[in-house]
Design a protein around this motif. Structure first.
Motif, PDB file in Angstrom:
ATOM      1  N   VAL A  82       0.831  -1.206   0.000  1.00 36.97           N
ATOM      2  CA  VAL A  82       0.000   0.000   0.000  1.00 36.97           C
ATOM      3  C   VAL A  82       0.865   1.255   0.000  1.00 36.97           C
ATOM      4  O   VAL A  82       0.560   2.228  -0.693  1.00 36.97           O
ATOM      5  CB  VAL A  82      -0.957  -0.009   1.204  1.00 36.97           C
ATOM      6  N   LEU A  83       1.949   1.238   0.770  1.00 31.56           N
ATOM      7  CA  LEU A  83       2.800   2.425   0.858  1.00 31.56           C
ATOM      8  C   LEU A  83       3.650   2.639  -0.382  1.00 31.56           C
ATOM      9  O   LEU A  83       4.309   3.670  -0.508  1.00 31.56           O
ATOM     10  CB  LEU A  83       3.703   2.331   2.094  1.00 31.56           C
ATOM     11  N   GLN A  84       3.639   1.671  -1.309  1.00 36.26           N
ATOM     12  CA  GLN A  84       4.352   1.845  -2.569  1.00 36.26           C
ATOM     13  C   GLN A  84       3.520   2.597  -3.594  1.00 36.26           C
ATOM     14  O   GLN A  84       4.054   3.066  -4.600  1.00 36.26           O
ATOM     15  CB  GLN A  84       4.763   0.479  -3.136  1.00 36.26           C
ATOM     16  N   ASP A  85       2.231   2.702  -3.359  1.00 38.59           N
ATOM     17  CA  ASP A  85       1.343   3.425  -4.258  1.00 38.59           C
ATOM     18  C   ASP A  85       1.252   4.876  -3.796  1.00 38.59           C
ATOM     19  O   ASP A  85       0.898   5.150  -2.647  1.00 38.59           O
ATOM     20  CB  ASP A  85      -0.051   2.781  -4.256  1.00 38.59           C
ATOM     21  N   SER A  86       1.560   5.814  -4.674  1.00 39.65           N
ATOM     22  CA  SER A  86       1.660   7.216  -4.264  1.00 39.65           C
ATOM     23  C   SER A  86       0.327   7.770  -3.759  1.00 39.65           C
ATOM     24  O   SER A  86       0.296   8.522  -2.779  1.00 39.65           O
ATOM     25  CB  SER A  86       2.178   8.070  -5.423  1.00 39.65           C
ATOM     26  N   THR A  87      -0.786   7.412  -4.408  1.00 38.57           N
ATOM     27  CA  THR A  87      -2.082   7.936  -3.966  1.00 38.57           C
ATOM     28  C   THR A  87      -2.460   7.374  -2.604  1.00 38.57           C
ATOM     29  O   THR A  87      -2.912   8.107  -1.720  1.00 38.57           O
ATOM     30  CB  THR A  87      -3.177   7.597  -4.994  1.00 38.57           C
ATOM     31  N   SER A  88      -2.267   6.071  -2.415  1.00 40.18           N
ATOM     32  CA  SER A  88      -2.563   5.464  -1.114  1.00 40.18           C
ATOM     33  C   SER A  88      -1.705   6.072  -0.022  1.00 40.18           C
ATOM     34  O   SER A  88      -2.180   6.360   1.082  1.00 40.18           O
ATOM     35  CB  SER A  88      -2.324   3.952  -1.168  1.00 40.18           C
ATOM     36  N   LEU A  89      -0.440   6.269  -0.325  1.00 35.50           N
ATOM     37  CA  LEU A  89       0.485   6.845   0.646  1.00 35.50           C
ATOM     38  C   LEU A  89       0.012   8.234   1.070  1.00 35.50           C
ATOM     39  O   LEU A  89      -0.030   8.559   2.273  1.00 35.50           O
ATOM     40  CB  LEU A  89       1.880   6.929   0.028  1.00 35.50           C
ATOM     41  N   MET A  90      -0.396   9.047   0.102  1.00 33.99           N
ATOM     42  CA  MET A  90      -0.851  10.397   0.431  1.00 33.99           C
ATOM     43  C   MET A  90      -2.198  10.382   1.144  1.00 33.99           C
ATOM     44  O   MET A  90      -2.436  11.200   2.043  1.00 33.99           O
ATOM     45  CB  MET A  90      -0.925  11.242  -0.836  1.00 33.99           C
ATOM     46  N   ASP A  91      -3.087   9.466   0.755  1.00 27.89           N
ATOM     47  CA  ASP A  91      -4.375   9.355   1.451  1.00 27.89           C
ATOM     48  C   ASP A  91      -4.168   9.049   2.935  1.00 27.89           C
ATOM     49  O   ASP A  91      -4.810   9.647   3.807  1.00 27.89           O
ATOM     50  CB  ASP A  91      -5.219   8.253   0.818  1.00 27.89           C
ATOM     51  N   LEU A  92      -3.274   8.114   3.218  1.00 27.28           N
ATOM     52  CA  LEU A  92      -3.007   7.756   4.613  1.00 27.28           C
ATOM     53  C   LEU A  92      -2.325   8.914   5.348  1.00 27.28           C
ATOM     54  O   LEU A  92      -2.622   9.185   6.521  1.00 27.28           O
ATOM     55  CB  LEU A  92      -2.146   6.496   4.675  1.00 27.28           C
ATOM     56  N   GLY A  93      -1.420   9.604   4.652  1.00 29.74           N
ATOM     57  CA  GLY A  93      -0.789  10.777   5.255  1.00 29.74           C
ATOM     58  C   GLY A  93      -1.801  11.870   5.550  1.00 29.74           C
ATOM     59  O   GLY A  93      -1.744  12.541   6.583  1.00 29.74           O
ATOM     60  N   LEU A  94      -2.765  12.039   4.643  1.00 30.69           N
ATOM     61  CA  LEU A  94      -3.818  13.039   4.830  1.00 30.69           C
ATOM     62  C   LEU A  94      -4.641  12.720   6.078  1.00 30.69           C
ATOM     63  O   LEU A  94      -4.940  13.604   6.894  1.00 30.69           O
ATOM     64  CB  LEU A  94      -4.697  13.065   3.587  1.00 30.69           C
ATOM     65  N   MET A  95      -4.990  11.452   6.241  1.00 32.55           N
ATOM     66  CA  MET A  95      -5.778  11.060   7.416  1.00 32.55           C
ATOM     67  C   MET A  95      -4.987  11.283   8.703  1.00 32.55           C
ATOM     68  O   MET A  95      -5.529  11.757   9.703  1.00 32.55           O
ATOM     69  CB  MET A  95      -6.192   9.589   7.301  1.00 32.55           C
ATOM     70  N   LEU A  96      -3.703  10.971   8.666  1.00 34.10           N
ATOM     71  CA  LEU A  96      -2.883  11.188   9.855  1.00 34.10           C
ATOM     72  C   LEU A  96      -2.714  12.678  10.136  1.00 34.10           C
ATOM     73  O   LEU A  96      -2.718  13.100  11.300  1.00 34.10           O
ATOM     74  CB  LEU A  96      -1.516  10.523   9.685  1.00 34.10           C
ATOM     75  N   GLY A  97      -2.593  13.488   9.087  1.00 35.46           N
ATOM     76  CA  GLY A  97      -2.507  14.929   9.287  1.00 35.46           C
ATOM     77  C   GLY A  97      -3.754  15.475   9.954  1.00 35.46           C
ATOM     78  O   GLY A  97      -3.681  16.324  10.848  1.00 35.46           O
ATOM     79  N   ALA A  98      -4.919  14.980   9.532  1.00 36.50           N
ATOM     80  CA  ALA A  98      -6.174  15.398  10.162  1.00 36.50           C
ATOM     81  C   ALA A  98      -6.246  14.905  11.605  1.00 36.50           C
ATOM     82  O   ALA A  98      -6.760  15.608  12.487  1.00 36.50           O
ATOM     83  CB  ALA A  98      -7.357  14.866   9.359  1.00 36.50           C
TER      84      ALA A  98
END
Length: 403
Positions: A305-321
């Motif tokens: 999952v962390l190798q996919d750029s969109t998934s990586l950013m989606d998870l980062g977005l959730m953690l940022g929130a």
């Protein structure tokens, strides 16, 4: 997909999460920071690009949460109350992103990274998907990015929306062959029709006209109560942020994504991939779907999952929130919504996910990134999403939801 089991598990453990938050108000923030550092350390082994995308996602999540930058609510206020402030902020985001993208896409590279825009066909699939998405985001209560940042901020209902958006998006991927056979025209990119500077002037001119029309149609809105006097540093960390400031941050975050990943910011491809990985874990065979035999899709499904750029950013977005909500003292998960609201979350999530897949994206990936890339499918997307939004607003009442 064992979705009902997942929903029961979420309900079971929600009180535990809430109790821990009450026991130690800073615990969610501590957990968020530990996760941030741990993932960043892991990604550092993959190179600076992965770390940059992770941090960009984190920044985007904080901006979305602190400014309550929503697309679904902004469209609803525009239609119901003729309150144009949220939509005007979106136009600012669109204009800034277009201005930043134009020279980069014209050059074809930035900082040695080859880049390409969010270009997609103009056809029935986009119009139908955007219409479905418009209905779904109103019933669900958020768009793609809104679902991620509110779920990350502790809204358990939006986790249900996210789950069913993944189901809907994966389901749509199995039907992509049928949708792609419907009438369509290959991607129309303005910079291919005229020089990029003329295309930029044309797009910005269109946005200026739209902003003028919205301003002329707007009703006066009561002035908001003055904010408590806070230091700039405190407001930066704990919010709230002015929505226009958030628009600037989101535009810069999209440019960072383009420069790092080689493509603009997108959201809902992550939903499709997560749904496919869950289905695969339950026994589904990717060989049964033509869509998943594509080179990009098969590589994404085979990778982490962390190798996919969109998934990586989606998870980062959730953690940022998550971190933003914790800093603001508002991270307090509660399972206190009605069954009608839960049904709306399920149906809205399905429509949101399915529509986004066949429309080649959501408000971010298809509309903002598409229009900023000069692709006409982005304008078709918003033209079809707004009637769906109008219908979705009326359907909200069926589920006991306020306008």
């Amino acid at each position: 997909m064992n979705a009902s089991r997942a929903m029961r598990s979420a309900a079971k453990y929600a009180p535990v999460v809430a109790a821990l938050a009450r026991m130690h108000p800073q615990l969610p923030l501590v957990l968020g920071v530990v996760t941030l550092v741990g993932v960043a350390a892991h990604l550092s082994q993959s190179g600076w690009q992965a770390v940059t995308l992770w941090l960009t996602g984190l920044m985007l999540g904080m901006a979305l949460y602190h400014a309550s930058f929503g697309f679904a609510s902004a469209y609803r206020r525009m239609i119901v109350a003729r309150d144009m402030r949220g939509v005007l902020a979106q136009l600012l985001l669109l204009a800034l992103t277009t201005l930043l993208f134009a020279p980069v896409l014209a050059a074809g590279a930035i900082f040695g990274q080859d880049v390409g825009g969010a270009w997609a066909p103009v056809g029935v699939s986009v119009a139908a998907g955007a219409f479905m998405f418009g209905i779904g985001m109103q019933i669900a209560g958020a768009c793609g990015s809104g679902t991620l940042y509110t779920a990350g901020g502790g809204n358990l209902r939006m986790l249900v929306v996210l789950l069913w958006a993944c189901v809907g998006s994966f389901w749509a991927s199995l039907h992509m062959g049928w949708w792609q056979q419907l009438p369509s025209h290959e991607a129309v990119v303005l910079s291919d029709v005229m020089d990029w500077k003329s295309a930029l002037v044309l797009q910005l001119g269109m946005m200026a006209v739209l902003a003028w029309l919205l301003g002329a149609l707007a009703k006066p809105v009561p002035s908001a109560a003055p904010l408590h006097v806070r230091t700039p540093w405190s407001r930066l960390l704990s919010g709230p942020w002015p929505v226009l400031a958030a628009a600037v941050v989101l535009a810069l975050g999209n440019l960072s994504t383009l420069a790092t990943a080689g493509h603009p910011w997108s959201i809902t491809w992550g939903f499709t991939l997560w749904g496919a990985k869950a289905a695969q874990a339950l026994g589904w065979q990717a060989s049964s779907s033509a869509f998943w035999q594509g080179e990009f899709q098969s590589e994404a499904l085979a990778g982490g999952v962390l190798q996919d750029s969109t998934s990586l950013m989606d998870l980062g977005l959730m953690l940022g929130a998550w971190c933003a909500a914790s800093l603001a003292g508002r991270f307090a998960p509660k399972w206190d919504f009605s069954w009608r609201s839960l049904a709306a979350a399920v149906l809205g999530g399905l429509l949101l996910g399915y529509g986004a897949r066949i429309a080649y994206g959501c408000n971010i990936g298809a509309f903002i990134s598409g229009v900023a890339s000069g692709s006409l499918h982005g304008w078709l997307w918003i033209a079809a999403a707004l009637p769906g939004t109008w219908l979705g607003i009326h359907l909200r009442r069926r589920f006991g939801m306020d306008d």
